[in-house]
Design a protein around this motif. Structure first.
Motif, PDB file in Angstrom:
ATOM      1  N   ALA A   2       0.860  -1.189   0.000  1.00 51.03           N
ATOM      2  CA  ALA A   2       0.000   0.000   0.000  1.00 51.03           C
ATOM      3  C   ALA A   2       0.893   1.235   0.000  1.00 51.03           C
ATOM      4  CB  ALA A   2      -0.908  -0.012   1.224  1.00 51.03           C
ATOM      5  N   LEU A   3       1.193   1.748  -1.198  1.00 48.66           N
ATOM      6  CA  LEU A   3       2.155   2.834  -1.330  1.00 48.66           C
ATOM      7  C   LEU A   3       1.618   4.153  -0.785  1.00 48.66           C
ATOM      8  CD1 LEU A   3       3.688   2.353  -4.896  1.00 48.66           C
ATOM      9  CD2 LEU A   3       4.762   1.876  -2.689  1.00 48.66           C
ATOM     10  N   LYS A   4       2.487   4.854  -0.068  1.00 52.85           N
ATOM     11  CA  LYS A   4       2.206   6.201   0.393  1.00 52.85           C
ATOM     12  C   LYS A   4       3.437   7.064   0.154  1.00 52.85           C
ATOM     13  CE  LYS A   4      -1.980   5.608   1.842  1.00 52.85           C
ATOM     14  NZ  LYS A   4      -3.110   6.318   1.183  1.00 52.85           N
ATOM     15  N   ALA A   5       3.258   8.372   0.176  1.00 51.90           N
ATOM     16  CA  ALA A   5       4.385   9.278  -0.079  1.00 51.90           C
ATOM     17  C   ALA A   5       4.230  10.565   0.716  1.00 51.90           C
ATOM     18  CB  ALA A   5       4.490   9.581  -1.568  1.00 51.90           C
ATOM     19  N   GLN A   6       5.355  11.195   0.975  1.00 47.09           N
ATOM     20  CA  GLN A   6       5.378  12.531   1.567  1.00 47.09           C
ATOM     21  C   GLN A   6       6.366  13.392   0.797  1.00 47.09           C
ATOM     22  OE1 GLN A   6       5.530  10.873   5.918  1.00 47.09           O
ATOM     23  NE2 GLN A   6       5.101  13.058   6.070  1.00 47.09           N
ATOM     24  N   TYR A   7       6.092  14.671   0.800  1.00 51.91           N
ATOM     25  CA  TYR A   7       6.922  15.638   0.074  1.00 51.91           C
ATOM     26  C   TYR A   7       7.501  16.645   1.074  1.00 51.91           C
ATOM     27  CZ  TYR A   7       7.058  20.464  -1.624  1.00 51.91           C
ATOM     28  OH  TYR A   7       7.378  21.774  -1.811  1.00 51.91           O
ATOM     29  N   THR A  71       3.218  12.957  -5.407  1.00 53.19           N
ATOM     30  CA  THR A  71       2.881  12.553  -4.039  1.00 53.19           C
ATOM     31  C   THR A  71       1.377  12.365  -3.877  1.00 53.19           C
ATOM     32  OG1 THR A  71       4.808  13.733  -3.137  1.00 53.19           O
ATOM     33  CG2 THR A  71       3.019  13.236  -1.603  1.00 53.19           C
ATOM     34  N   ASN A  72       0.608  13.297  -4.393  1.00 56.24           N
ATOM     35  CA  ASN A  72      -0.849  13.198  -4.302  1.00 56.24           C
ATOM     36  C   ASN A  72      -1.389  11.976  -5.042  1.00 56.24           C
ATOM     37  OD1 ASN A  72      -0.942  15.564  -2.797  1.00 56.24           O
ATOM     38  ND2 ASN A  72      -1.337  16.867  -4.569  1.00 56.24           N
ATOM     39  N   HIS A  73      -0.816  11.696  -6.211  1.00 59.01           N
ATOM     40  CA  HIS A  73      -1.256  10.541  -6.982  1.00 59.01           C
ATOM     41  C   HIS A  73      -0.932   9.238  -6.260  1.00 59.01           C
ATOM     42  CE1 HIS A  73      -1.352  12.811 -11.105  1.00 59.01           C
ATOM     43  NE2 HIS A  73      -2.377  13.096 -10.341  1.00 59.01           N
ATOM     44  N   ILE A  78      -3.662   5.185  -6.835  1.00 62.63           N
ATOM     45  CA  ILE A  78      -3.731   4.765  -8.243  1.00 62.63           C
ATOM     46  C   ILE A  78      -2.515   3.924  -8.653  1.00 62.63           C
ATOM     47  CG2 ILE A  78      -5.111   6.766  -8.884  1.00 62.63           C
ATOM     48  CD1 ILE A  78      -2.663   7.957 -10.218  1.00 62.63           C
ATOM     49  N   TYR A  79      -1.411   4.014  -7.884  1.00 60.29           N
ATOM     50  CA  TYR A  79      -0.239   3.197  -8.170  1.00 60.29           C
ATOM     51  C   TYR A  79      -0.210   2.043  -7.184  1.00 60.29           C
ATOM     52  CZ  TYR A  79       1.142   7.427 -10.670  1.00 60.29           C
ATOM     53  OH  TYR A  79       1.168   8.522 -11.509  1.00 60.29           O
ATOM     54  N   LEU A  82       5.732  -0.303  -7.001  1.00 58.83           N
ATOM     55  CA  LEU A  82       6.801   0.631  -7.355  1.00 58.83           C
ATOM     56  C   LEU A  82       7.033   0.711  -8.865  1.00 58.83           C
ATOM     57  CD1 LEU A  82       9.391  -0.137  -4.526  1.00 58.83           C
ATOM     58  CD2 LEU A  82       8.046   1.951  -4.819  1.00 58.83           C
ATOM     59  N   ASP A  83       6.832  -0.402  -9.559  1.00 60.01           N
ATOM     60  CA  ASP A  83       7.063  -0.393 -11.009  1.00 60.01           C
ATOM     61  C   ASP A  83       6.077   0.513 -11.741  1.00 60.01           C
ATOM     62  OD1 ASP A  83       9.216  -2.113 -10.799  1.00 60.01           O
ATOM     63  OD2 ASP A  83       7.959  -3.906 -10.973  1.00 60.01           O
ATOM     64  N   ASP A  84       4.918   0.756 -11.131  1.00 59.15           N
ATOM     65  CA  ASP A  84       3.932   1.657 -11.746  1.00 59.15           C
ATOM     66  C   ASP A  84       4.409   3.106 -11.749  1.00 59.15           C
ATOM     67  OD1 ASP A  84       2.212  -0.422 -12.189  1.00 59.15           O
ATOM     68  OD2 ASP A  84       1.016  -0.078 -10.385  1.00 59.15           O
ATOM     69  N   LEU A  85       5.428   3.395 -10.935  1.00 62.70           N
ATOM     70  CA  LEU A  85       5.872   4.780 -10.771  1.00 62.70           C
ATOM     71  C   LEU A  85       6.865   5.231 -11.842  1.00 62.70           C
ATOM     72  CD1 LEU A  85       6.353   4.920  -6.902  1.00 62.70           C
ATOM     73  CD2 LEU A  85       4.571   6.028  -8.232  1.00 62.70           C
ATOM     74  N   GLU A  86       7.131   4.381 -12.829  1.00 67.06           N
ATOM     75  CA  GLU A  86       8.044   4.768 -13.911  1.00 67.06           C
ATOM     76  C   GLU A  86       7.316   5.748 -14.822  1.00 67.06           C
ATOM     77  OE1 GLU A  86      11.124   4.089 -14.024  1.00 67.06           O
ATOM     78  OE2 GLU A  86      11.226   2.587 -12.433  1.00 67.06           O
TER      79      GLU A  86
END
Length: 355
Positions: A2-7, A71-73, A78-79, A82-86
């Motif tokens: 479950a991917l998450k991100a911060q900026y 980051t919002n995406h 929707i991803y 990790l491979d979806d992030l290319e």
């Protein structure tokens, strides 16, 4: 996963006024992306976008807005992996570098390991040049003495800001003490010479057995630069020229025929784009070396590990870790003109854990 991100945005403050032919740098903004699995947030990949004013196509708000968008995406779900992030980030080199770094870091366990090689795992050393920034003659001479005392045997001087004769005196000062077999000299003009005067100045510089000069004239003067590369008594390395012509790699290099190219991953299509430049250059018999683009230790670490994946014995331009008052403490250390990764030293990345 479950991917998450911060900026994050962090302003790096120089320890001194860093002079270039484009002006004096006092601080610099970098933008960071942290990617993690929401079930294990303590394990994260970290990447840095450090665009430079006047050089990066994605300088300032462009890079910041793009990282926020990514980051919002990611956080929207929707991803799925990790491979979806290319993503297609053709005009966002610094953002691409940040995203590539963060992905590789997380894939390798979130330990700031970007590539599996001797630099990270065995503290193998990379030879680097000692950088002397522009300033008045006394300031530059002080830096030269410091670099020589620190054991560097390749010194790089930024030129083009003070009187050319004074710059010649500084080079003469080094050559009076050290022969070309003892100290290799590089100079970086950042496009400061006009095409009319460039060849004459290169002939004068050749008196000091200069290893190479970076970007003697401004970019996008292919005919004039090709003429210089053909006639020059000092090897020429293209730098800024590559940034604006990343889509014309082979055409550019075949036309100008430089002796060297210099790669800054944050400015030249990230890790993947720089790999393409290297492949193209080597196919044409053109040598290269890699440099940082004034990133913090986060970005510098990634570039060092990237550079270490190639067999290149030329001194690299990776000695920028001590530039800032508020850099992130890291295992990167420099001794006797070489940089290495000290596995016995910890990162201090609390900034990215508590914010």
């Amino acid at each position: 996963m479950a991917l998450k991100a911060q900026y994050y945005k962090h302003t790096l403050n120089f320890r001194f006024d860093a002079g270039t032919s484009r002006g004096v740098l006092k601080n610099k903004d970098s933008y960071f992306i942290k990617i993690f699995d929401e079930n294990t947030p303590e394990i994260f990949g970290l990447g840095e976008a450090g665009p430079l004013e006047g050089l990066s196509l994605d300088f300032g708000n462009l890079a910041e807005n793009k990282i926020q968008e990514i980051t919002n995406h990611i956080n929207s779900g929707i991803y799925k992996n990790l491979d979806d992030l290319e993503l297609d980030l053709t005009n966002f080199s610094s953002v691409k570098f940040a995203l590539e770094t963060a992905i590789l870091d997380l894939k390798n366990g979130g330990k700031r390991k970007i590539f599996s090689n001797g630099f990270f795992e065995k503290s193998e050393r990379i030879k680097i040049n000692g950088l002397v920034w522009m300033g008045n003659k006394d300031f530059m001479k002080k830096q030269i003495v410091e670099k020589l005392d620190a054991g560097f045997d390749t010194i790089k001087l930024k030129i083009g800001a003070i009187d050319f004769n004074e710059e010649m005196e500084l080079l003469r000062y080094i050559r009076k003490q050290f022969s070309v077999s003892e100290i290799s000299l590089r100079v970086d003009a950042n496009g400061a010479f006009s095409p009319v005067e460039a060849l004459d100045k290169l002939k004068k510089l050749s008196e000091f057995e200069i290893h190479s000069i970076e970007q003697p004239i401004k970019t996008n003067q292919w005919e004039e630069m090709a003429n210089l590369c053909e006639k020059t008594p000092v090897s020429i390395a293209l730098d800024e020229e590559l940034i604006e012509n990343f889509s014309s790699k082979e055409t550019l290099l075949k036309t100008i025929k430089p002796q060297y190219i210099i790669l800054k991953p944050s400015l030249m299509g990230g890790i993947s784009g720089s790999s393409e430049w290297i492949k193209t250059a080597e196919s044409l018999g053109i040598d290269w070396w890699m440099t940082s683009a004034l990133e913090s230790n986060v970005g510098l670490n990634a570039i060092c590990q990237f550079a270490a994946t190639f067999k290149n014995d030329l001194p690299q331009g990776l000695g920028t870790g001590k530039l800032y008052e508020n850099n992130f403490d890291s295992p990167l250390e420099i001794k006797s003109g070489e940089i290495y990764y000290n596995q016995n030293t910890e990162w201090n990345l609390d900034y990215f854990k508590t914010n």
